[in-house]
Design a protein around this motif. Structure first.
Motif, PDB file in Angstrom:
ATOM      1  N   ASP A 154      40.662  82.090  88.269  1.00 59.43           N
ATOM      2  CA  ASP A 154      41.586  80.959  88.307  1.00 59.43           C
ATOM      3  C   ASP A 154      40.743  79.707  88.101  1.00 59.43           C
ATOM      4  O   ASP A 154      40.167  79.169  89.054  1.00 59.43           O
ATOM      5  N   LEU A 155      40.640  79.274  86.858  1.00 59.10           N
ATOM      6  CA  LEU A 155      39.739  78.166  86.543  1.00 59.10           C
ATOM      7  C   LEU A 155      40.276  76.825  87.028  1.00 59.10           C
ATOM      8  O   LEU A 155      39.504  75.873  87.188  1.00 59.10           O
ATOM      9  N   ASP A 156      41.567  76.735  87.286  1.00 65.39           N
ATOM     10  CA  ASP A 156      42.108  75.494  87.849  1.00 65.39           C
ATOM     11  C   ASP A 156      41.674  75.332  89.303  1.00 65.39           C
ATOM     12  O   ASP A 156      41.427  74.206  89.769  1.00 65.39           O
ATOM     13  N   ALA A 157      41.582  76.441  90.011  1.00 66.18           N
ATOM     14  CA  ALA A 157      41.218  76.379  91.429  1.00 66.18           C
ATOM     15  C   ALA A 157      39.708  76.431  91.649  1.00 66.18           C
ATOM     16  O   ALA A 157      39.209  75.966  92.686  1.00 66.18           O
ATOM     17  N   SER A 158      38.961  76.976  90.704  1.00 68.91           N
ATOM     18  CA  SER A 158      37.501  77.073  90.842  1.00 68.91           C
ATOM     19  C   SER A 158      36.891  75.688  90.787  1.00 68.91           C
ATOM     20  O   SER A 158      37.387  74.788  90.103  1.00 68.91           O
ATOM     21  N   ARG A 159      35.765  75.493  91.501  1.00 63.54           N
ATOM     22  CA  ARG A 159      35.211  74.143  91.586  1.00 63.54           C
ATOM     23  C   ARG A 159      33.702  74.188  91.809  1.00 63.54           C
ATOM     24  O   ARG A 159      33.146  75.195  92.280  1.00 63.54           O
ATOM     25  N   ALA A 160      33.073  73.071  91.477  1.00 63.31           N
ATOM     26  CA  ALA A 160      31.657  72.889  91.793  1.00 63.31           C
ATOM     27  C   ALA A 160      31.537  72.523  93.266  1.00 63.31           C
ATOM     28  O   ALA A 160      32.251  71.633  93.748  1.00 63.31           O
ATOM     29  N   THR A 161      30.676  73.214  93.995  1.00 58.42           N
ATOM     30  CA  THR A 161      30.440  72.893  95.400  1.00 58.42           C
ATOM     31  C   THR A 161      29.097  72.209  95.590  1.00 58.42           C
ATOM     32  O   THR A 161      28.690  71.928  96.710  1.00 58.42           O
ATOM     33  N   GLY A 162      28.419  71.956  94.502  1.00 57.43           N
ATOM     34  CA  GLY A 162      27.130  71.282  94.491  1.00 57.43           C
ATOM     35  C   GLY A 162      26.663  71.184  93.062  1.00 57.43           C
ATOM     36  O   GLY A 162      27.311  71.713  92.144  1.00 57.43           O
ATOM     37  N   ALA A 163      25.545  70.533  92.823  1.00 64.49           N
ATOM     38  CA  ALA A 163      25.054  70.386  91.451  1.00 64.49           C
ATOM     39  C   ALA A 163      24.756  71.740  90.821  1.00 64.49           C
ATOM     40  O   ALA A 163      24.957  71.930  89.615  1.00 64.49           O
ATOM     41  N   ARG A 164      24.316  72.709  91.651  1.00 62.19           N
ATOM     42  CA  ARG A 164      23.965  74.023  91.115  1.00 62.19           C
ATOM     43  C   ARG A 164      24.721  75.152  91.824  1.00 62.19           C
ATOM     44  O   ARG A 164      24.224  76.269  91.905  1.00 62.19           O
ATOM     45  N   SER A 165      25.912  74.871  92.287  1.00 57.16           N
ATOM     46  CA  SER A 165      26.698  75.914  92.952  1.00 57.16           C
ATOM     47  C   SER A 165      28.166  75.794  92.567  1.00 57.16           C
ATOM     48  O   SER A 165      28.693  74.689  92.424  1.00 57.16           O
TER      49      SER A 165
END
Length: 521
Positions: A154-165
């Motif tokens: 689900d690319l709408d819900a997926s997110r960056a949680t940090g610069a490399r995460s």
């Protein structure tokens, strides 16, 4: 590269390529003066340009890593770009730009941590680049290769949680999510990148120098590559569509690497000392595809009879000139999760006749579609026709055209020649054997089988998951629609000066057509 897109061979491709590369010939296999002693002793040394000949796609070729379908496309893409993961020799996922991954308890959220890596322009590879790349691939208006593989995310819900995460949110539990990260064509490009043919920027082992579609591409060593700078100064990908053109170029010293040779060529040159023959085992599944949704193959007794008609060794010896191993009606021999304990099936004509009689098909007549689209197809069809005749089955071999064969056989006919490159067994199941699979060539559609796949994807314990995969394979072994009679060697020719070519990597895996660890002695 893709099993449905093996290119046709044309000699003119190489003639065009050599005209553009002629000025480069003198530097082809010569390295710098440094490390000459090391090269002479057989240890790795730096320097030189390696020229690699592949069948190509003509003027329509592109360096867009999300569009590639041909082997040449993939080889160029993996020189310039990286994926988050890639497949090892056993088709299990290995970390690449992803340093590690970890799931939640329900296997529907995965945290991926990127390693420290940079693009060719010096900018770091970040979570934003990954999400941009995956969203670009998933664009419904585009026909990017890895789109279907990324469908669980689900690319709408997926997110960056940090610069490399990155936290990937999935639509359902997916125990084999690392296979998604390793999917063919799932390369990471810089955020907002849209143009790739003039000066593509990737994070791979080589940097862009030049590209002439249908002729050649030249890339130079990336000294800042996260996995260590390549030994070669440069690699040039040369288009040579006909196998004979690739072989002659190799023998004539115009290239040092020739991709996809046929068994007859390999036998003629192996051990002669002029060139080296590299055989990648289990490179391509060879099969007959039976449509299980229509007569006569909607009766599982007829399918079992056909399993027992096949003399697999005769097929390997005749259609592959002995360059391969016999199959056992299961995909992925030697790969992770392969059900190796099932007994090897052998020809049993008496049992085949009995099954056909039980099914009311003792005087069966059926058409077998084949084509010159792939090496050995026509030969395999002829051999199987003769084998079937011994069981009272009449097979009419129908030769189809190269251009439409793969699209036609997915829906038409009842029996056809089929082959596939390497992919994880899980991917083979999900892409070809579920009710809603887009390339379900055997029309295998069983809700209980779909349920077993979903069950496997919900199991965290690998041993328990493997047990479900074995159960699914036992079902396919007993009554599936793929008569998998062999696994062909993938054959490559190299100059004797070429060292470091991996010999245990099937086509489509990490170490196949990777030149960052290759050197010229």
């Amino acid at each position: 590269m893709h099993h449905e897109r093996f290119p046709g061979l044309r000699r003119r491709g190489f003639l065009a390529a050599t005209s553009g590369a002629a000025a480069l010939a003198l530097v082809g296999c010569s390295g710098g003066t440094d490390d000459k002693a090391a090269g002479a002793s057989g240890s790795p040394r730096r320097g030189g340009r390696l020229r690699a000949a592949f069948a190509g796609g003509g003027a329509s070729e592109t360096l867009d890593p999300h569009l590639g379908n041909l082997f040449a496309d993939v080889a160029r893409s993996k020189a310039l770009f990286d994926k988050l993961a890639d497949y090892g020799a056993d088709l299990s996922a290995r970390p690449r730009l992803a340093e590690k991954w970890e799931s939640n308890k329900t296997l529907d959220r995965w945290q991926v941590t990127l390693r420290e890596a940079t693009f060719h322009d010096g900018s770091p590879v970040t979570a934003k680049d990954v999400l941009y790349s995956y969203r670009r691939i998933a664009d419904p208006e585009q026909a990017f290769r890895a789109k279907a593989s990324l469908e669980p995310i689900d690319l709408d819900a997926s997110r960056a949680t940090g610069a490399r995460s990155i936290e990937f949110v999935l639509k359902r539990p997916t125990a084999e999510f690392p296979n998604v990260l390793a999917a063919f064509g799932a390369y990471i490009v810089p955020e907002n990148a849209t143009e790739f043919d003039d000066k593509p920027i990737g994070s791979g082992p080589f940097r862009f120098v030049s590209f002439a579609p249908g002729r050649s591409a030249v890339f130079r060593r990336n000294d800042a590559y996260w996995d260590g700078a390549p030994l070669l100064d440069e690699v040039e990908f040369v288009v040579a569509d006909e196998e004979s053109a690739r072989v002659n170029a190799l023998l004539g010293g115009q290239v040092e690497y020739a991709h996809e040779l046929n068994p007859t060529t390999a036998r003629a040159h192996e051990g002669r000392g002029q060139i080296e023959i590299v055989r990648l085992r289990n490179g391509a599944m060879q099969a007959f595809c039976m449509k299980t949704d229509r007569a006569p193959f909607d009766d599982k007794r007829v399918r079992e009879a056909f399993f027992l008609i096949a003399d697999r060794k005769e097929l390997v010896d005749g259609a592959l000139s002995g360059a391969g191993e016999i199959g056992n009606d299961l995909f992925g021999k030697g790969y992770e999760y392969y059900a190796a304990d099932l007994p090897q099936r052998t020809q049993d004509l008496d049992r085949a006749r009995s099954l056909l009689e039980q099914a009311g098909a003792e005087k069966l007549k059926v058409s077998l579609d084949t084509s010159a689209v792939a090496a050995g197809f026509a030969e395999a069809a002829g051999i199987f026709r003769d084998q079937a005749a011994k069981a009272g089955v009449t097979i009419d071999v129908r030769m189809g055209g190269k251009d439409s064969y793969w699209s036609d056989i997915l829906d038409g006919g009842t029996l056809c020649c089929y082959r596939s490159g390497a992919m994880p067994i899980e991917s083979h199941i999900s892409q070809r054997l579920l009710t809603d699979s887009t390339t379900n060539a055997t029309k295998w559609q069983h809700k209980d089988f779909d349920g077993l796949y979903q069950q496997a994807q919900s199991i965290r314990d690998k041993a328990e998951r493997a047990a479900v995969y074995e159960r699914m394979q036992r079902r396919l072994y007993a009554e599936g629609g793929f008569l998998i009679w062999g696994f062909a060697d993938w054959i490559i020719g190299t100059a004797r000066t070429v060292k470091g070519v991996e010999t245990k990597a099937p086509a489509n895996t990490l170490d196949w057509a990777s030149f960052d660890k290759v050197w010229l002695a």
